[in-house]
Scaffold this motif. Structure first.
Motif, PDB file in Angstrom:
ATOM      1  N   MET A  70       0.691  -1.205  -0.093  1.00 53.87           N
ATOM      2  CA  MET A  70      -0.078  -0.036   0.012  1.00 53.87           C
ATOM      3  C   MET A  70       1.044   1.310  -0.009  1.00 53.87           C
ATOM      4  SD  MET A  70      -3.032   1.095   2.544  1.00 53.87           S
ATOM      5  CE  MET A  70      -4.132   0.084   2.046  1.00 53.87           C
ATOM      6  N   ASP A  71       0.369   2.137  -0.684  1.00 53.91           N
ATOM      7  CA  ASP A  71       0.973   3.549  -0.855  1.00 53.91           C
ATOM      8  C   ASP A  71       0.770   4.604   0.452  1.00 53.91           C
ATOM      9  OD1 ASP A  71       2.449   5.757  -1.507  1.00 53.91           O
ATOM     10  OD2 ASP A  71       1.242   6.006  -3.321  1.00 53.91           O
ATOM     11  N   PHE A  72       1.721   4.549   1.347  1.00 50.31           N
ATOM     12  CA  PHE A  72       1.303   5.733   2.447  1.00 50.31           C
ATOM     13  C   PHE A  72       2.045   6.976   2.064  1.00 50.31           C
ATOM     14  CE2 PHE A  72       2.261   1.703   5.479  1.00 50.31           C
ATOM     15  CZ  PHE A  72       1.267   1.245   5.187  1.00 50.31           C
ATOM     16  N   SER A  73       2.530   7.207   1.059  1.00 46.69           N
ATOM     17  CA  SER A  73       3.232   8.543   0.825  1.00 46.69           C
ATOM     18  C   SER A  73       2.137   9.643   0.508  1.00 46.69           C
ATOM     19  CB  SER A  73       4.071   8.440  -0.613  1.00 46.69           C
ATOM     20  OG  SER A  73       3.213   8.381  -1.705  1.00 46.69           O
ATOM     21  N   THR A  74       2.865  10.937   0.769  1.00 46.44           N
ATOM     22  CA  THR A  74       1.883  12.086   1.004  1.00 46.44           C
ATOM     23  C   THR A  74       2.820  13.320   0.577  1.00 46.44           C
ATOM     24  OG1 THR A  74       0.356  13.434   1.945  1.00 46.44           O
ATOM     25  CG2 THR A  74       2.099  12.587   3.267  1.00 46.44           C
ATOM     26  N   GLU A  75       2.209  14.214  -0.001  1.00 56.88           N
ATOM     27  CA  GLU A  75       2.976  15.500  -0.372  1.00 56.88           C
ATOM     28  C   GLU A  75       2.163  16.452   0.304  1.00 56.88           C
ATOM     29  OE1 GLU A  75       5.199  15.733  -2.664  1.00 56.88           O
ATOM     30  OE2 GLU A  75       5.328  13.572  -3.449  1.00 56.88           O
ATOM     31  N   ILE A  76       3.320  17.669   0.789  1.00 58.36           N
ATOM     32  CA  ILE A  76       2.722  18.720   1.396  1.00 58.36           C
ATOM     33  C   ILE A  76       3.697  19.998   1.196  1.00 58.36           C
ATOM     34  CG2 ILE A  76       3.696  18.151   3.668  1.00 58.36           C
ATOM     35  CD1 ILE A  76       1.094  19.662   4.806  1.00 58.36           C
ATOM     36  N   ALA A  77       3.235  20.853   0.305  1.00 57.10           N
ATOM     37  CA  ALA A  77       3.890  22.187   0.110  1.00 57.10           C
ATOM     38  C   ALA A  77       5.005  21.631  -0.714  1.00 57.10           C
ATOM     39  CB  ALA A  77       4.135  22.896   1.129  1.00 57.10           C
ATOM     40  N   GLY A  78       5.157  20.435  -1.620  1.00 57.16           N
ATOM     41  CA  GLY A  78       6.347  20.171  -2.231  1.00 57.16           C
ATOM     42  C   GLY A  78       7.323  19.495  -1.675  1.00 57.16           C
ATOM     43  N   LEU A  79       6.849  19.140  -0.202  1.00 54.70           N
ATOM     44  CA  LEU A  79       7.739  17.997   0.310  1.00 54.70           C
ATOM     45  C   LEU A  79       6.979  16.664   0.331  1.00 54.70           C
ATOM     46  CD1 LEU A  79       8.389  19.971   3.785  1.00 54.70           C
ATOM     47  CD2 LEU A  79       9.671  20.091   1.736  1.00 54.70           C
ATOM     48  N   SER A 106      -7.110   2.704  -0.313  1.00 49.98           N
ATOM     49  CA  SER A 106      -6.164   1.768  -0.814  1.00 49.98           C
ATOM     50  C   SER A 106      -4.700   2.645  -0.807  1.00 49.98           C
ATOM     51  CB  SER A 106      -6.226   1.258  -2.422  1.00 49.98           C
ATOM     52  OG  SER A 106      -6.595   2.674  -3.106  1.00 49.98           O
ATOM     53  N   SER A 107      -4.877   3.889  -0.290  1.00 46.24           N
ATOM     54  CA  SER A 107      -3.566   4.552  -0.051  1.00 46.24           C
ATOM     55  C   SER A 107      -3.952   5.948   0.758  1.00 46.24           C
ATOM     56  CB  SER A 107      -2.713   5.431  -1.390  1.00 46.24           C
ATOM     57  OG  SER A 107      -3.926   6.315  -1.754  1.00 46.24           O
ATOM     58  N   VAL A 108      -3.042   6.559   1.485  1.00 45.70           N
ATOM     59  CA  VAL A 108      -2.994   7.609   2.249  1.00 45.70           C
ATOM     60  C   VAL A 108      -3.647   8.715   1.319  1.00 45.70           C
ATOM     61  CG1 VAL A 108      -1.666   9.523   3.421  1.00 45.70           C
ATOM     62  CG2 VAL A 108      -1.175   7.171   3.933  1.00 45.70           C
ATOM     63  N   LYS A 109      -3.432   8.939   0.058  1.00 45.30           N
ATOM     64  CA  LYS A 109      -3.861   9.976  -0.665  1.00 45.30           C
ATOM     65  C   LYS A 109      -5.380   9.674  -0.832  1.00 45.30           C
ATOM     66  CE  LYS A 109       0.254  11.334  -3.342  1.00 45.30           C
ATOM     67  NZ  LYS A 109       1.144  10.049  -2.694  1.00 45.30           N
TER      68      LYS A 109
END
Length: 359
Positions: free
Chosen positions: A1-10, A282-285
């Motif tokens: 599973m994809d746990f990744s996230t983006e916040i302000a380009g990070l 299915s993901s954090v997003k």
């Protein structure tokens, strides 16, 4: 599973990070917290001089922490010469927490900007007037050229207005929310307050403030299109998902690690997949902002339904019912005419034998 996230380009491999506080007060501590699998690092708040921290400064119950810690007990030179160089090997985004006034921010940002990927600016001691906070934000943006996250404190009269003004000033995101206070904690073992602070006041955080923190994040996200890091009351992976659903792109947790131990970070990351799956994500997003729609009030009365196989006849529902609508003998009787459909009985049933009121 994809746990990744983006916040302000990070880019974060997962949305969990420590909130600014004692567990991130030097490089050795931060390296240990990073080893537990967090997705980003946040330093303890640095100011232009070392804080003179009263002792004792932290007390806790299973539901909350009360602290009188102030900001970092080390001045900026110690951070510049030792602590910040010591975390440059970390392969996760590094957010430097700083405070508090415009002059302090203008002193700190040029000296610290090369050590981190973004700044978090605490507004804890800046008062309720938003005008000087706008100037603080603009100065930080001008001096750093890196994402600026402004941390809203509970004393701000309108967190939505705060977020809107910060967006207009050009900040990258909001951190919501800081600890609440002042509070006055009396230790039941001693019968008096035990903090060493002036008048024994402290600031409260931890699981007890989660409903307030969630509300502030939701109110901001329903009204302002700006990234939010949700902070306040996270204890489990389920709590983390609650913050994602109301619009937080990432979350900060500290107090629960003080209550339950530092390994709480590892436990939350380890439980994230199950917490997402059981809500159908299915993901954090997928989870982020899934519940930020505005909803109208409801007025339909739904009476409690009793599962006789689960019910132990403990009488808790009868004892707590504020409308005197429940009677327990050898079975549970609900007076539908008296029942107000308030939901209290369903939330207080210790064996989940009541359904039908809450959805």
């Amino acid at each position: 599973m994809d746990f990744s996230t983006e916040i302000a380009g990070l880019h974060l491999e997962n949305p969990l990070m420590p909130a600014a506080g004692p567990l991130t007060g030097d490089d050795k501590k931060m390296k240990y917290i990073a080893s537990l699998g967090v997705g980003a690092m946040v330093t303890k708040t640095i100011s232009t001089e070392a804080a003179k921290v009263p002792r004792p400064c932290i007390v806790a119950t299973k539901d909350y922490v009360v602290n009188a810690e102030l900001w970092s007990e080390y001045g900026p030179d110690k951070w510049i010469e030792e602590f910040l160089p010591g975390i440059q090997s970390l392969k996760i985004p590094k957010i430097i927490s700083i405070g508090y006034s415009k002059s302090q921010i203008e002193y700190l940002v040029p000296r610290l900007k090369d050590f981190g990927d973004a700044f978090e600016i605490s507004t804890h001691y800046t008062g309720k007037d938003i005008a000087p906070i706008i100037e603080i934000a603009k100065s930080a943006i001008r001096l750093s050229k890196k994402p600026i996250f402004m941390k809203v404190s509970p004393h701000m009269p309108d967190p939505v207005e705060f977020a809107q003004k910060m967006k207009e000033a050009g900040v990258a995101g909001i951190v919501a929310v800081n600890s609440f206070g002042p509070v006055y904690y009396v230790d039941p073992k001693f019968g008096h307050p035990t903090l060493g602070s002036e008048n024994r006041y402290g600031w409260i955080s931890g699981p007890i403030i989660k409903p307030i923190a969630l509300s502030i994040v939701l109110r901001i996200k329903q009204s302002v299109d700006i990234p939010v890091i949700g902070v306040g009351g996270i204890r489990t992976a389920d709590d983390l998902v609650d913050f994602l659903e109301v619009g937080a792109s990432a979350v900060g947790m500290l107090s629960s690690a003080l209550i339950y131990g530092k390994e709480q970070y590892k436990r939350i990351v380890g439980g994230l997949e199950m917490a997402l799956k059981k809500r159908g994500y299915s993901s954090v997003k997928d989870a982020i902002a899934s519940k930020i729609e505005k909803r109208s009030s409801e007025f339909t009365v739904r009476n409690p339904q009793i599962d006789a196989k689960k019910c132990t006849l403990c009488k808790m529902c009868e004892y707590v019912c504020p409308y005197f609508a429940i009677t327990v003998t050898d079975h549970v009787e609900v007076d539908k005419n008296a029942c107000f459909g308030c939901g209290l009985c369903q939330t207080r049933c210790p064996v989940d034998a009541i359904s039908g009121v809450l959805e």
